[in-house]
Design a protein around this motif. Structure first.
Motif, PDB file in Angstrom:
ATOM      1  N   VAL A 159       0.857  -1.192   0.000  1.00  0.00           N
ATOM      2  CA  VAL A 159       0.000   0.000   0.000  1.00  0.00           C
ATOM      3  C   VAL A 159       0.890   1.239   0.000  1.00  0.00           C
ATOM      4  O   VAL A 159       1.794   1.345   0.816  1.00  0.00           O
ATOM      5  CB  VAL A 159      -0.909   0.026   1.247  1.00  0.00           C
ATOM      6  N   VAL A 172      -6.214   0.943   7.357  1.00  0.00           N
ATOM      7  CA  VAL A 172      -5.804  -0.069   6.389  1.00  0.00           C
ATOM      8  C   VAL A 172      -6.451  -1.397   6.762  1.00  0.00           C
ATOM      9  O   VAL A 172      -6.789  -1.638   7.917  1.00  0.00           O
ATOM     10  CB  VAL A 172      -4.270  -0.238   6.341  1.00  0.00           C
ATOM     11  N   SER A 217      -4.796  -2.868   1.818  1.00  0.00           N
ATOM     12  CA  SER A 217      -5.341  -1.710   1.116  1.00  0.00           C
ATOM     13  C   SER A 217      -5.754  -0.654   2.130  1.00  0.00           C
ATOM     14  O   SER A 217      -5.942  -0.957   3.307  1.00  0.00           O
ATOM     15  CB  SER A 217      -6.547  -2.105   0.256  1.00  0.00           C
ATOM     16  N   LYS A 218      -5.888   0.579   1.638  1.00  0.00           N
ATOM     17  CA  LYS A 218      -6.433   1.646   2.471  1.00  0.00           C
ATOM     18  C   LYS A 218      -7.953   1.534   2.457  1.00  0.00           C
ATOM     19  O   LYS A 218      -8.538   1.035   1.502  1.00  0.00           O
ATOM     20  CB  LYS A 218      -6.035   3.015   1.915  1.00  0.00           C
TER      21      LYS A 218
END
Length: 78
Positions: free
Chosen positions: A34, A43, A52-53
């Motif tokens: 990320v 996250v 992922s955010k």
């Protein structure tokens, strides 16, 4: 079954690492997957990696659902 959970970034560390917190637990994770993270971001974490955010509203909604499933008050997970 695997579970990935939202956690809030508490500190950006060198070498693609960060400290995240969830429900009073602080853990160092890899941020190699990320980019563009900042303190306060959420996250999705799985086995020590940020996958992922996620935006704060979605993170709080997911944490509330997890708390409900566990029988705990939603505020306890934030």
């Amino acid at each position: 079954m695997c579970l990935a959970i939202p956690a809030q970034v508490r500190e950006i560390l060198p070498d693609g690492m960060a400290r995240v917190g969830l429900d009073g637990v602080v853990k160092e994770i890899s941020t190699a997957l990320v980019g563009d993270l900042a303190v306060g971001d959420y996250v999705i974490v799985h086995v020590g990696f940020a996958l992922s955010k996620i935006d704060a509203v979605e993170a709080e909604r997911t944490l509330a659902l997890l708390a409900e499933a566990a029988g705990a008050p939603a505020e306890a997970m934030a």
